[in-house]
Design an enzyme around this catalytic site. Structure first.
Site, PDB file in Angstrom:
ATOM      1  N   CYS A  59      76.515   4.161 109.718  1.00 13.57           N
ATOM      2  CA  CYS A  59      76.319   5.593 109.916  1.00 13.57           C
ATOM      3  C   CYS A  59      76.324   5.958 111.395  1.00 13.57           C
ATOM      4  CB  CYS A  59      75.008   6.037 109.265  1.00 13.57           C
ATOM      5  SG  CYS A  59      74.658   7.781 109.528  1.00 13.57           S
ATOM      6  N   CYS A  85      73.902   8.678 112.433  1.00  7.79           N
ATOM      7  CA  CYS A  85      72.501   8.265 112.556  1.00  7.79           C
ATOM      8  C   CYS A  85      72.289   7.428 113.819  1.00  7.79           C
ATOM      9  CB  CYS A  85      72.068   7.412 111.359  1.00  7.79           C
ATOM     10  SG  CYS A  85      72.732   7.932 109.770  1.00  7.79           S
ATOM     11  N   ASP A  86      73.224   6.527 114.130  1.00  9.11           N
ATOM     12  CA  ASP A  86      72.962   5.517 115.154  1.00  9.11           C
ATOM     13  C   ASP A  86      73.838   5.625 116.400  1.00  9.11           C
ATOM     14  OD1 ASP A  86      71.118   4.437 113.386  1.00  9.11           O
ATOM     15  OD2 ASP A  86      72.627   3.172 112.421  1.00  9.11           O
TER      16      ASP A  86
END
Ligand code: FAD
Ligand code: NAP
Length: 320
Positions: A135, A138-139
């Protein structure tokens, strides 16, 4: 532990689940929707969505928040929990939630979507959360000024790579063939980006890293034809090789097709168990889009309404 009976239980809060909720609530069926571990579904882990009708561009999390608000506004009850088990062997169907609540339902709409696929390498598991991710939204932030690799050649891989250029110094896209399956417009953007380098005809052999402190330092790639290997210096590896349908709840209870998608009667959302309907990525091996998932959510609610109406007639006839 509480127990209650509902007419329609909707499992999943992606575009399919929320659309089913809107239609079922407007049919006065008082649906209950269990949101699961990812409220809003897959679109909450992406940024711009450019192919949702009516919006030139909308952020995935915003779109899903709007769908949630609409589902609640028309009268669907949202439950912030996970369905831990589902028994479809007799009616009413029986769902047990993680928090212990038991829900008995006359009809079930399964809209559990899909989850990211992994390559299955030992080193991938070892460094998951320590440089290996599925992701970018997200990261991606953790890779500011660093080099990263994205594995895959579909829409997700190309979008993840483009998103990562906001942070990373360089983004390698490693694909096992010499052409992408991603949409042409996305490919054009990718090829034009100065920070991107595509490595064709290669697969990831191993995630290379250090154990103390734990972190990724490289990716060992193998040429699919010659077998030659090379290690590229990267601090992050983003695996974007597609998604698998989330069918654990119904394994062994519903018929499957196309390698694990829930089978539905062609042109409908009816599964092999009457009263159980499937919508969205959990049943769709072909389109796997937000708009098609929403369309199937609508179909499932309309079909469930018809099913419940017929069920009502049956009960009345039996009582006479
Ligand atoms: P999902 O969105 O997968 O939602 C599944 C829901 O089920 C989740 O809420 C989850 O919590 C819930 N659930 C699962 N198991 C349980 C359980 N046991 N109990 C309760 N709930 C459960 N499509 C587009 O059209 N345009 C795009 O731009 C686009 N971009 C994308 C970007 C990324 C990074 C990804 C991964 C996908 C993208 N897609 C896009 C595809 C799109 O997101 C999916 O087709 C769509 O979200 C599928 O909707 P769905 O409702 O079937 O399931
Ligand atoms: P996908 O379309 O299934 O693509 C997966 C990619 O990973 C393919 O290029 C595949 O290679 C590669 N791959 C699969 N297994 C691999 C392995 N073991 N090793 C190396 N490579 C592997 O999946 P996706 O990109 O996640 O997209 C899923 C669905 O969501 C699609 O329907 C897509 O259209 C939709 N989506 C849409 C958007 C958008 O509309 N903007 C954005 C994201 C996703 P091959 O090509 O060789 O098979």
């Amino acid at each position: 532990m509480s127990m209650r009976r509902v007419k329609i239980l909707i499992i999943g809060s992606g575009p399919a689940g929320y659309t089913a909720a809107v239609y079922a609530a407007r049919a006065m069926l008082e649906p209950v929707l269990v949101q699961g571990i990812q409220p809003g579904g897959q679109l909450t882990i992406t940024t711009e969505v450019e192919n949702w009708p009516g919006d030139v561009e909308v952020l995935g999390p915003d779109l899903m928040e709007r769908m949630r608000v609409q589902a609640e506004a028309v009268g669907c009850e949202l439950v912030s929990d996970i369905v831990a088990s589902l028994d479809l062997s007799e009616r009413p169907f029986r769902a047990v939630l993680d928090g212990g609540e038991e829900i008995l339902a006359d009809a079930v709409i399964l809209a559990t979507g899909a989850q990211a696929k992994w390559l299955g390498l030992e080193s991938e598991t070892e460094f998951m959360g320590f440089g290996v991710s599925a992701c970018a939204t997200c990261d991606g932030f953790f890779y500011r000024g660093r080099k990263v690799a994205v594995i895959g050649g579909g829409n997700t891989a190309v979008e993840e790579a483009l998103f990562l250029t906001n942070f990373a110094e360089k983004v390698y896209v490693v694909h096992r063939r010499d052409s992408f399956r991603a949409e042409k417009i996305l490919q054009k953007r990718l090829f034009a980006h100065p920070k991107v380098e595509v490595i064709w005809d290669h697969v990831l052999d191993e995630v290379v890293g250090e154990r103390d402190p734990k972190g990724v330092t490289g990716a060992k790639l193998r040429h699919v034809a010659t077998g030659e290997t090379q290690v590229i210096d990267v601090a992050g590896v983003f695996v974007a090789i597609g998604h698998a349908p989330a069918t654990e709840l119904v394994a062994g209870q519903l018929e499957m097709h196309h390698g694990g998608y829930v089978w539905v009667k062609p042109g409908t959302t009816e599964t092999s168990v009457p009263g159980v309907f499937a919508a969205g990525d959990v049943t769709d091996s072909v389109y796997r889009q937000a708009v098609t998932s929403a369309g199937m959510g609508c179909m499932a609610a309309l079909e469930a309404e018809k099913y419940l109406a017929a069920l009502g007639e049956d009960v009345e006839v039996a009582a006479e």
